[in-house]
Write a protein that holds these residues in place. Structure first.
Motif, PDB file in Angstrom:
ATOM      1  N   ASP A  57      22.860  53.126  12.013  1.00  0.00           N
ATOM      2  CA  ASP A  57      22.661  51.966  12.868  1.00  0.00           C
ATOM      3  C   ASP A  57      21.150  51.782  13.009  1.00  0.00           C
ATOM      4  O   ASP A  57      20.395  52.739  13.105  1.00  0.00           O
ATOM      5  CB  ASP A  57      23.419  52.069  14.194  1.00  0.00           C
ATOM      6  N   ASP A  61      16.920  53.863  18.522  1.00  0.00           N
ATOM      7  CA  ASP A  61      17.472  55.179  18.826  1.00  0.00           C
ATOM      8  C   ASP A  61      18.872  55.268  18.206  1.00  0.00           C
ATOM      9  O   ASP A  61      19.877  55.153  18.902  1.00  0.00           O
ATOM     10  CB  ASP A  61      17.530  55.375  20.346  1.00  0.00           C
ATOM     11  N   GLU A  63      22.496  56.135  16.761  1.00  0.00           N
ATOM     12  CA  GLU A  63      23.539  57.052  17.215  1.00  0.00           C
ATOM     13  C   GLU A  63      24.413  57.561  16.081  1.00  0.00           C
ATOM     14  O   GLU A  63      25.151  58.518  16.260  1.00  0.00           O
ATOM     15  CB  GLU A  63      24.426  56.343  18.245  1.00  0.00           C
ATOM     16  N   LEU A  64      24.362  56.904  14.927  1.00  0.00           N
ATOM     17  CA  LEU A  64      25.275  57.270  13.851  1.00  0.00           C
ATOM     18  C   LEU A  64      24.587  57.168  12.490  1.00  0.00           C
ATOM     19  O   LEU A  64      23.935  56.175  12.198  1.00  0.00           O
ATOM     20  CB  LEU A  64      26.506  56.348  13.864  1.00  0.00           C
TER      21      LEU A  64
END
Length: 95
Positions: A57, A61, A63-64
């Motif tokens: 993503d 920041d 996440e995946l």
């Protein structure tokens, strides 16, 4: 050596000509790169084609991160076959 920007990687999913547009998730900005590798002993012979796709993503920041490589995708659509598999993971985890 050619460099690539974050936007270039986002375009892989968002551009109508992008190689991984099938993995795009509405409302989520994703960056990615597709590829294939042909394994063979000599240049002249036909080898097995392995497809891969990496997606993250594209937020500041993330996440995946998903990386997938599948052996012998020659008759399955190359890296497009891998993109379809990763699309399911992205959809279920980024919605």
């Amino acid at each position: 050596m050619q460099t690539c920007s974050k936007q270039d990687l986002v375009d892989v999913l968002e551009d109508p000509k992008g190689t991984a547009r099938a993995a795009a998730v509405d409302g989520v900005r994703i960056a990615g790169k597709t590829g294939t590798a042909e394994l063979k002993a000599t240049r002249e012979e036909k080898g097995k084609e392995h497809g891969w796709f990496v997606a993250v993503d594209a937020d500041d920041d993330p996440e995946l991160l998903v990386v997938m490589m599948i052996d012998d995708v020659s008759d399955k659509g190359g890296s497009g076959y891998v993109v379809d598999k990763v699309a399911t993971i992205l959809e279920s985890n980024l919605r």
